[in-house]
Design an enzyme around this catalytic site. Structure first.
Site, PDB file in Angstrom:
ATOM      1  N   SER A  33      90.492  60.883 -31.981  1.00  0.00           N
ATOM      2  CA  SER A  33      90.549  59.594 -31.290  1.00  0.00           C
ATOM      3  C   SER A  33      90.340  59.758 -29.794  1.00  0.00           C
ATOM      4  O   SER A  33      90.776  60.745 -29.198  1.00  0.00           O
ATOM      5  CB  SER A  33      91.911  58.938 -31.529  1.00  0.00           C
ATOM      6  OG  SER A  33      92.022  57.761 -30.753  1.00  0.00           O
TER       7      SER A  33
ATOM      8  N   TYR B 216     100.459  60.436 -31.159  1.00  0.00           N
ATOM      9  CA  TYR B 216      99.118  60.259 -31.738  1.00  0.00           C
ATOM     10  C   TYR B 216      98.091  61.100 -30.960  1.00  0.00           C
ATOM     11  O   TYR B 216      97.249  61.787 -31.558  1.00  0.00           O
ATOM     12  CB  TYR B 216      98.795  58.773 -31.674  1.00  0.00           C
ATOM     13  CG  TYR B 216      97.493  58.331 -32.276  1.00  0.00           C
ATOM     14  CD1 TYR B 216      97.256  58.412 -33.642  1.00  0.00           C
ATOM     15  CD2 TYR B 216      96.489  57.787 -31.467  1.00  0.00           C
ATOM     16  CE1 TYR B 216      96.058  57.967 -34.188  1.00  0.00           C
ATOM     17  CE2 TYR B 216      95.293  57.334 -32.011  1.00  0.00           C
ATOM     18  CZ  TYR B 216      95.085  57.434 -33.367  1.00  0.00           C
ATOM     19  OH  TYR B 216      93.904  56.990 -33.915  1.00  0.00           O
TER      20      TYR B 216
ATOM     21  N   LYS C 196      95.895  64.119 -32.462  1.00  0.00           N
ATOM     22  CA  LYS C 196      94.439  64.007 -32.494  1.00  0.00           C
ATOM     23  C   LYS C 196      93.775  65.153 -31.720  1.00  0.00           C
ATOM     24  O   LYS C 196      92.664  65.571 -32.072  1.00  0.00           O
ATOM     25  CB  LYS C 196      93.999  62.646 -31.943  1.00  0.00           C
ATOM     26  CG  LYS C 196      94.342  61.473 -32.863  1.00  0.00           C
ATOM     27  CD  LYS C 196      93.787  61.664 -34.269  1.00  0.00           C
ATOM     28  CE  LYS C 196      93.662  60.398 -35.078  1.00  0.00           C
ATOM     29  NZ  LYS C 196      93.290  60.652 -36.489  1.00  0.00           N
TER      30      LYS C 196
HETATM   31  N1  LIG Z   1      89.942  52.144 -36.233  1.00  0.00           N
HETATM   32  C1  LIG Z   1      89.729  52.736 -35.080  1.00  0.00           C
HETATM   33  O1  LIG Z   1      89.141  52.155 -34.148  1.00  0.00           O
HETATM   34  C2  LIG Z   1      90.167  54.138 -34.851  1.00  0.00           C
HETATM   35  C3  LIG Z   1      90.086  54.665 -33.552  1.00  0.00           C
HETATM   36  C4  LIG Z   1      90.425  55.993 -33.350  1.00  0.00           C
HETATM   37  C5  LIG Z   1      90.816  56.770 -34.415  1.00  0.00           C
HETATM   38  N2  LIG Z   1      90.921  56.243 -35.669  1.00  0.00           N
HETATM   39  C6  LIG Z   1      91.356  57.110 -36.754  1.00  0.00           C
HETATM   40  O2  LIG Z   1      90.541  56.896 -37.898  1.00  0.00           O
HETATM   41  C7  LIG Z   1      91.345  57.023 -39.076  1.00  0.00           C
HETATM   42  C8  LIG Z   1      91.215  55.760 -39.927  1.00  0.00           C
HETATM   43  O3  LIG Z   1      91.578  54.618 -39.155  1.00  0.00           O
HETATM   44  P1  LIG Z   1      91.602  53.139 -39.798  1.00  0.00           P
HETATM   45  O4  LIG Z   1      91.283  52.179 -38.725  1.00  0.00           O
HETATM   46  O5  LIG Z   1      90.816  53.169 -41.055  1.00  0.00           O
HETATM   47  O6  LIG Z   1      93.163  53.021 -40.151  1.00  0.00           O
HETATM   48  P2  LIG Z   1      93.877  52.209 -41.334  1.00  0.00           P
HETATM   49  O7  LIG Z   1      95.285  52.017 -40.932  1.00  0.00           O
HETATM   50  O8  LIG Z   1      93.068  51.011 -41.715  1.00  0.00           O
HETATM   51  O9  LIG Z   1      93.788  53.233 -42.573  1.00  0.00           O
HETATM   52  C9  LIG Z   1      94.563  54.387 -42.642  1.00  0.00           C
HETATM   53  C10 LIG Z   1      94.930  54.586 -44.099  1.00  0.00           C
HETATM   54  O10 LIG Z   1      95.665  55.815 -44.226  1.00  0.00           O
HETATM   55  C11 LIG Z   1      96.604  55.641 -45.276  1.00  0.00           C
HETATM   56  N3  LIG Z   1      97.678  56.641 -45.146  1.00  0.00           N
HETATM   57  C12 LIG Z   1      98.665  56.667 -44.237  1.00  0.00           C
HETATM   58  N4  LIG Z   1      99.494  57.691 -44.464  1.00  0.00           N
HETATM   59  C13 LIG Z   1      98.999  58.353 -45.552  1.00  0.00           C
HETATM   60  C14 LIG Z   1      99.428  59.503 -46.261  1.00  0.00           C
HETATM   61  N5  LIG Z   1     100.532  60.175 -45.909  1.00  0.00           N
HETATM   62  N6  LIG Z   1      98.688  59.922 -47.329  1.00  0.00           N
HETATM   63  C15 LIG Z   1      97.566  59.227 -47.695  1.00  0.00           C
HETATM   64  N7  LIG Z   1      97.141  58.116 -47.054  1.00  0.00           N
HETATM   65  C16 LIG Z   1      97.852  57.676 -45.997  1.00  0.00           C
HETATM   66  C17 LIG Z   1      97.095  54.209 -45.114  1.00  0.00           C
HETATM   67  O11 LIG Z   1      97.666  53.702 -46.308  1.00  0.00           O
HETATM   68  C18 LIG Z   1      95.825  53.477 -44.676  1.00  0.00           C
HETATM   69  O12 LIG Z   1      95.175  52.830 -45.768  1.00  0.00           O
HETATM   70  C19 LIG Z   1      92.758  57.315 -38.614  1.00  0.00           C
HETATM   71  O13 LIG Z   1      92.977  58.699 -38.615  1.00  0.00           O
HETATM   72  C20 LIG Z   1      92.761  56.800 -37.200  1.00  0.00           C
HETATM   73  O14 LIG Z   1      93.719  57.471 -36.410  1.00  0.00           O
HETATM   74  C21 LIG Z   1      90.612  54.931 -35.906  1.00  0.00           C
END
Ligand SMILES: NC(=O)c1ccc[n+]([C@@H]2O[C@H](COP(=O)([O-])OP(=O)(O)OC[C@H]3O[C@@H](n4cnc5c(N)ncnc54)[C@H](O)[C@@H]3O)[C@@H](O)[C@H]2O)c1
Length: 302
Positions: A148, A161, A165
């Protein structure tokens, strides 16, 4: 991705779901792993993973849902074994599971730090370490880990976080270097995609907030990040490893990685006093400002 088997953790989330669907659309068999928890990591339901798998199969693809938590190594081994038992092999792991427990640093509780580490950093380690023997034996494999900008650049209220990351960046780089000789690659993506992880912008009126969110929902979509994840797992990226990419809307980025940029040498060595009289002036223009993501990416300006 035809004939490849991919595990997508967090496969029921905004990004994971889009990546799982894109993998399947390109011919991969997918293990959709998702614990189905809240943004904070609370609760849990197998429905989330099963629904994504069902959508893929009803569109003619191959997928199974798996609701095992990635937070322990035993669980990770079970998930990898399930991929092998169901589809015969495993070719790629996309670590996309995530939770948030935001708190300002001096008030952050140990439990908040621990929970975020367990899902992001330990989760990525568990899954990668569990898949590594399979990749080594077959002489191929690809990892994609979600990092991230919150860690790479900076964020407020997310020390847990950001630390996790940045840990993932080091983990990925190490895997890339150590498993290169087995034909195994590892890369990171710092995504930007509308979903429940998107923060609201402080200081905006409700109307401005709504307009901002509507714009991001339309122009910063998870399905725009997915092609980069698919590419990095495919043979088209066979020479790309140990890198950090970004993706947002129709843009993809390559991030720099830390290298020494300035040096000061002194014949008789340094004291704290001589450093104080030399270093701040000499390096002032080279020190990295305490900027946040939105200061670095001008498109976030509202
Ligand atoms: N969306 C963004 O703009 C963004 C930005 C930077 C980083 N990220 C990273 O990308 C990844 C996905 O983000 P997103 O927006 O899809 O998030 P999201 O919250 O929509 O999805 C994350 C999923 O992970 C699952 N999860 C949580 N703990 C778990 C566990 N112990 N075992 C299995 N599954 C588990 C949750 O149930 C959820 O469905 C994450 O790692 C996030 O940190 C996202």
């Amino acid at each position: 991705m035809v004939d490849k088997v991919v595990i997508v953790t967090g496969g029921g989330g905004a990004l994971g779901k889009a990546i799982a669907a894109a993998m399947a659309a390109e011919g991969a068999s997918v293990v959709v792993n998702d614990l189905g928890v809240s943004l904070k990591g609370e609760g849990g339901s197998s429905t989330v993973a099963d629904m994504v798998a069902a959508e893929i199969t009803s569109a003619g693809g191959r997928a199974i849902g798996d609701a095992t938590s990635i937070t322990t190594f035993d669980n990770a081994q079970q998930i990898v074994q399930r991929a092998v038992d169901t589809f015969g092999r495993v070719d790629a792991v996309v670590n996309s599971a995530g939770i948030l427990r935001d708190a300002i640093f001096h008030k952050m509780e140990e439990a908040e730090f621990d929970a975020v580490m367990k899902v992001h950093l330990y989760g990525a380690w568990n899954m990668s370490r569990a898949a590594a023997p399979h990749f080594r034996q077959q002489g191929s494999g690809a990892f994609v880990h979600m990092t991230s900008a919150a860690g790479l650049i900076g964020s407020i209220g997310q020390a847990n976080y950001a630390a996790a990351k940045m840990g993932i960046v080091g983990l990925s780089r190490s895997i890339a270097m150590e498993m290169q000789r087995f034909g195994v690659r590892s890369n990171c993506i710092a995504p930007h995609a509308f979903g429940r992880m998107i923060e609201s912008v402080p200081g905006l009126s409700p109307e401005q907030q709504e307009a901002y969110m509507a714009k991001r929902r339309a122009t910063t979509r998870a399905d725009q990040v997915a092609p980069l994840a698919v590419f990095l797992c495919s043979d088209g990226a066979k020479d790309i490893s140990g890198q950090i990419f970004g993706a947002r809307g129709n843009e993809v980025y390559l991030y720099s990685q830390p290298r020494p940029i300035r040096v000061l040498q002194r014949g008789d060595g340094w004291t704290s006093q001589s450093l104080a009289s030399t270093l701040p002036g000499a390096w002032r223009s080279s020190l990295t400002p305490l900027e946040r993501t939105r200061d670095v990416f001008p498109w976030d300006a509202v």
